[in-house]
Motif scaffolding. Sequence first.
Motif, mmCIF file in Angstrom:
data_model
loop_
_atom_site.group_PDB
_atom_site.id
_atom_site.type_symbol
_atom_site.label_atom_id
_atom_site.label_comp_id
_atom_site.label_asym_id
_atom_site.label_seq_id
_atom_site.Cartn_x
_atom_site.Cartn_y
_atom_site.Cartn_z
ATOM 1 N N TYR A 88 0.822 -1.218 0.000
ATOM 2 C CA TYR A 88 0.000 0.000 0.000
ATOM 3 C C TYR A 88 0.853 1.264 0.000
ATOM 4 O O TYR A 88 0.624 2.189 -0.787
ATOM 5 C CB TYR A 88 -0.900 -0.065 1.241
ATOM 6 N N HIS A 195 -6.340 1.681 -2.637
ATOM 7 C CA HIS A 195 -6.978 0.760 -1.681
ATOM 8 C C HIS A 195 -7.752 -0.329 -2.415
ATOM 9 O O HIS A 195 -7.715 -1.505 -2.027
ATOM 10 C CB HIS A 195 -7.910 1.538 -0.748
ATOM 11 N N VAL A 198 -5.088 -2.758 -3.968
ATOM 12 C CA VAL A 198 -4.438 -3.573 -2.945
ATOM 13 C C VAL A 198 -5.419 -4.595 -2.373
ATOM 14 O O VAL A 198 -5.063 -5.755 -2.148
ATOM 15 C CB VAL A 198 -3.857 -2.671 -1.837
#
Length: 262
Positions: A88, A195, A198
Motif C-alpha cells: 500500500y 486501496h 491492494v
Amino acid sequence: MLSAKSLFQEILDHDESFRLFCSIAAGGESQGGWENGRIAALVPHGERALAPKIARHGADEDKHGRIFTALLHRRGLTPVAVPPETDYTMLLERHGIGLAHDRLRRDEPLTERDLIVYLAHSRVTEQRAAEQMELLLRLFADHPEVGRAVRMISDDEGRHLAYTHEELLRFAAAGHGRLIQRTLRECALAEIRVHRDVSLAVMARMARILGWSRVRYALLAGGVHAVYAYERLVGWRRMVTLRMPERRDPLGGPATPAHEFA
C-alpha cells in the motif's frame, strides 16, 4: 458466509493467511515509521514544535510493526516478503501521494508546503487505518490472541487521525486553506484507487491460500468494486473534511510502550 467476521476469522485461523496478513501489515507500519522519522528530522526551523509529534507518530508506527511481527512469532511463524501488488505505501508513493522517499533521504529541511502535503496524506491514510482498526476492534476486541493488539493499535490510529485534523486546521487558519483542500482531494481520490487495487491483490492471494471457490472470490471482488464505486462517487468526502478533535494535542507526550509485544 461472507460476513466480515467470518472472513477475518478464516484468515486468522489459517497459519499461511495469517502470516501474509501480518507481514503486509507489519511492512506498511514499519515503512510509515521510517517516513515519519525522516520527516521529523527535516522539519523546518519555524515548525520545530511539530517535530516531536511527528516523531511520536513514527514511533507508534514502528511499534505497530513490532506488534504484528510479535503476533507471528507467538504462533511460531516468520514474516514473508510483501508482494509488490499488496504494498500500500509503495503504491501510494508511485501515485505521487505524500512526500517522495528520494526527497526524504536528502538532508535538506522541508518547506511549509511539504509539511502540508505530508499532513494531508496522513489525514487521508489515517482515516482508512482508523476505520479498518475500528472494524477489527468491533470484531475481535476480546479475542485471546489478537484482542490486546487490536485495542492498542486502534487507540493509536484514532490519535493519529485527530492530530492531522488539528494540525491542518492550524495551517488553514494561517492562510493555507485552498492548498489543503486541493491536496486532500487529490490524496483521497488516489488513495481509494490504491486501496481498491491492494484489496483485490490481497484477496487474490488469500483465495489461493484458503482455496476459495470462484463464486466466493467473485462475490468478494464485487464487494470491493462496489465500495470503490461508492467512495469514488461520494465516500471520498469523509476523507477531506476537517473538524477540531475532542481530544486536543493527541500526540503530545511520549509514545505508549508495548512491552508485551517487544
